[in-house]
Design an enzyme around this catalytic site. Structure first.
Site, PDB file in Angstrom:
ATOM      1  N   ASN A 181       0.852  -1.198   0.000  1.00 21.99           N
ATOM      2  CA  ASN A 181       0.000   0.000   0.000  1.00 21.99           C
ATOM      3  C   ASN A 181       0.889   1.250   0.000  1.00 21.99           C
ATOM      4  OD1 ASN A 181      -1.475   2.250   0.963  1.00 21.99           O
ATOM      5  ND2 ASN A 181      -2.993   0.911   1.932  1.00 21.99           N
ATOM      6  N   ARG A 198      -1.590   5.484  13.212  1.00 20.63           N
ATOM      7  CA  ARG A 198      -0.285   4.987  12.730  1.00 20.63           C
ATOM      8  C   ARG A 198       0.849   5.791  13.355  1.00 20.63           C
ATOM      9  NH1 ARG A 198      -2.099   4.846   8.042  1.00 20.63           N
ATOM     10  NH2 ARG A 198      -2.806   2.709   8.335  1.00 20.63           N
ATOM     11  N   ASP A 226      -1.336  -3.520  10.553  1.00 18.91           N
ATOM     12  CA  ASP A 226      -2.717  -3.881  10.295  1.00 18.91           C
ATOM     13  C   ASP A 226      -3.587  -2.845  10.982  1.00 18.91           C
ATOM     14  OD1 ASP A 226      -4.071  -6.136   8.793  1.00 18.91           O
ATOM     15  OD2 ASP A 226      -5.366  -5.914  10.549  1.00 18.91           O
ATOM     16  N   SER A 227      -4.525  -2.328  10.240  1.00 19.06           N
ATOM     17  CA  SER A 227      -5.262  -1.186  10.760  1.00 19.06           C
ATOM     18  C   SER A 227      -6.679  -1.205  10.231  1.00 19.06           C
ATOM     19  CB  SER A 227      -4.546   0.110  10.362  1.00 19.06           C
ATOM     20  OG  SER A 227      -4.130   0.055   9.010  1.00 19.06           O
ATOM     21  N   GLU A 285      -2.734 -15.037   3.839  1.00 20.96           N
ATOM     22  CA  GLU A 285      -4.151 -14.794   4.123  1.00 20.96           C
ATOM     23  C   GLU A 285      -4.309 -14.211   5.518  1.00 20.96           C
ATOM     24  OE1 GLU A 285      -8.156 -17.067   3.506  1.00 20.96           O
ATOM     25  OE2 GLU A 285      -6.437 -18.350   2.987  1.00 20.96           O
ATOM     26  N   GLY A 306      -8.193   5.210   1.808  1.00 20.84           N
ATOM     27  CA  GLY A 306      -9.184   4.488   2.604  1.00 20.84           C
ATOM     28  C   GLY A 306     -10.345   5.374   3.023  1.00 20.84           C
TER      29      GLY A 306
HETATM   30  P1  IMP Z   1      -4.946  -3.602   5.982  1.00 24.06           P
HETATM   31  O1  IMP Z   1      -4.050  -3.144   4.886  1.00 24.06           O
HETATM   32  O2  IMP Z   1      -5.379  -5.011   5.885  1.00 24.06           O
HETATM   33  O3  IMP Z   1      -4.389  -3.235   7.330  1.00 24.06           O
HETATM   34  O4  IMP Z   1      -6.297  -2.771   5.799  1.00 24.06           O
HETATM   35  C1  IMP Z   1      -6.427  -1.533   6.335  1.00 24.06           C
HETATM   36  C2  IMP Z   1      -7.699  -0.859   5.802  1.00 24.06           C
HETATM   37  O5  IMP Z   1      -8.201  -0.014   6.853  1.00 24.06           O
HETATM   38  C3  IMP Z   1      -7.383   0.052   4.632  1.00 24.06           C
HETATM   39  O6  IMP Z   1      -7.649  -0.555   3.410  1.00 24.06           O
HETATM   40  C4  IMP Z   1      -8.316   1.211   4.872  1.00 24.06           C
HETATM   41  O7  IMP Z   1      -9.567   0.913   4.318  1.00 24.06           O
HETATM   42  C5  IMP Z   1      -8.446   1.275   6.377  1.00 24.06           C
HETATM   43  N1  IMP Z   1      -7.439   2.188   6.950  1.00 24.06           N
HETATM   44  C6  IMP Z   1      -6.372   1.860   7.720  1.00 24.06           C
HETATM   45  N2  IMP Z   1      -5.662   2.951   8.040  1.00 24.06           N
HETATM   46  C7  IMP Z   1      -6.286   3.979   7.436  1.00 24.06           C
HETATM   47  C8  IMP Z   1      -5.985   5.362   7.378  1.00 24.06           C
HETATM   48  O8  IMP Z   1      -4.988   5.864   7.906  1.00 24.06           O
HETATM   49  N3  IMP Z   1      -6.861   6.102   6.685  1.00 24.06           N
HETATM   50  C9  IMP Z   1      -7.957   5.597   6.064  1.00 24.06           C
HETATM   51  N4  IMP Z   1      -8.257   4.308   6.056  1.00 24.06           N
HETATM   52  C10 IMP Z   1      -7.420   3.499   6.754  1.00 24.06           C
END
Ligand code: IMP
Length: 216
Positions: free
Chosen positions: A10, A204, A77-78, A40, A176
């Protein structure tokens, strides 16, 4: 200088983490290798999913003759938790729209956000409280260590950013759910505030501050 491999493709996450860690760290990422590991994310928490990504990549970098020179793997992971949705989309934030029809993989940001806004259409401003959460998993690259040993050695750093979901999307910065998330103490979205302000407040940023404190 520490070389850290970011277990993500990302580009927004990479950009934010690179600028939050600052010039004392050398950053490489999935974008610097042709290896396409796609572990996964079967965990039910941000920590489990972050660990799955960090350990998978650390094990790979430990056995491959890979000239990236990374000593550490860092996985983020967020996601977004909305109170009135009982914490959804949570760990499913990246594939929130796809959950409806069982599509594999993540959904485009615009589809995830549109679904969220649909679900909240009748919810008044004062009930739209939400937060972003981030868990970072940090795993050493140690040739000879098994995935179980690497999992034992993994450390976690959490960050949370409280706020609310806007009545309408606004702004073009970030990624996001940024156009619909208004951080506490502000009246406009992360996407309108831009990266400099976001990086002072975000989930983050807080998680990375904890990691940097430990390294200091
Ligand atoms: P991961 O890459 O599986 O951790 O998915 C994280 C998802 O959470 C992202 O695709 C976004 O949709 C959302 N997300 C996480 N951090 C942010 C951020 O800082 N801003 C906006 N969306 C976020």
């Amino acid at each position: 200088m520490r070389t850290v491999f970011l277990a993500t493709g990302n580009s927004h996450k990479i950009g934010e983490i690179r600028s939050l860690l600052g010039p004392d760290y050398s950053i490489v990422s999935q974008r610097d290798t042709s290896a396409a590991l796609n572990p996964e994310e079967t965990g039910t928490t941000f920590a489990e999913n972050a660990r799955i990504k960090a350990v998978t990549w650390a094990a790979f970098l430990g056995i491959e003759v890979c000239d990236l020179g990374a000593q550490w793997v860092l996985a983020d992971d967020s996601g977004l938790e909305v109170d009135v949705l009982k914490g959804a989309p949570g760990v499913h934030s990246a594939r929130f729209a796809a959950l409806d029809d069982g599509r594999p993989g993540n959904s485009p940001d615009a589809e995830n956000t549109a679904k969220l806004m649909r679900l909240l259409a009748a919810v008044p401003a004062e009930q739209r409280t939400a937060r972003f959460r981030c868990t970072l998993a940090l795993t050493p690259v140690r040739p000879g260590s098994s995935p179980d040993e690497l999992a034992q050695e993994t450390r976690f750093f959490d960050g949370t950013c409280e706020g609310r979901i806007a009545l309408e999307a606004a702004g073009s910065g970030g990624f996001g759910y940024d156009p619909v998330f208004i951080p506490a103490g502000y009246e406009v979205s992360f996407a309108e505030l831009g990266e400099t302000v976001k990086n002072q407040l975000s989930h983050r940023a807080k998680a990375l501050e904890r990691l940097k404190n430990e390294w200091r």
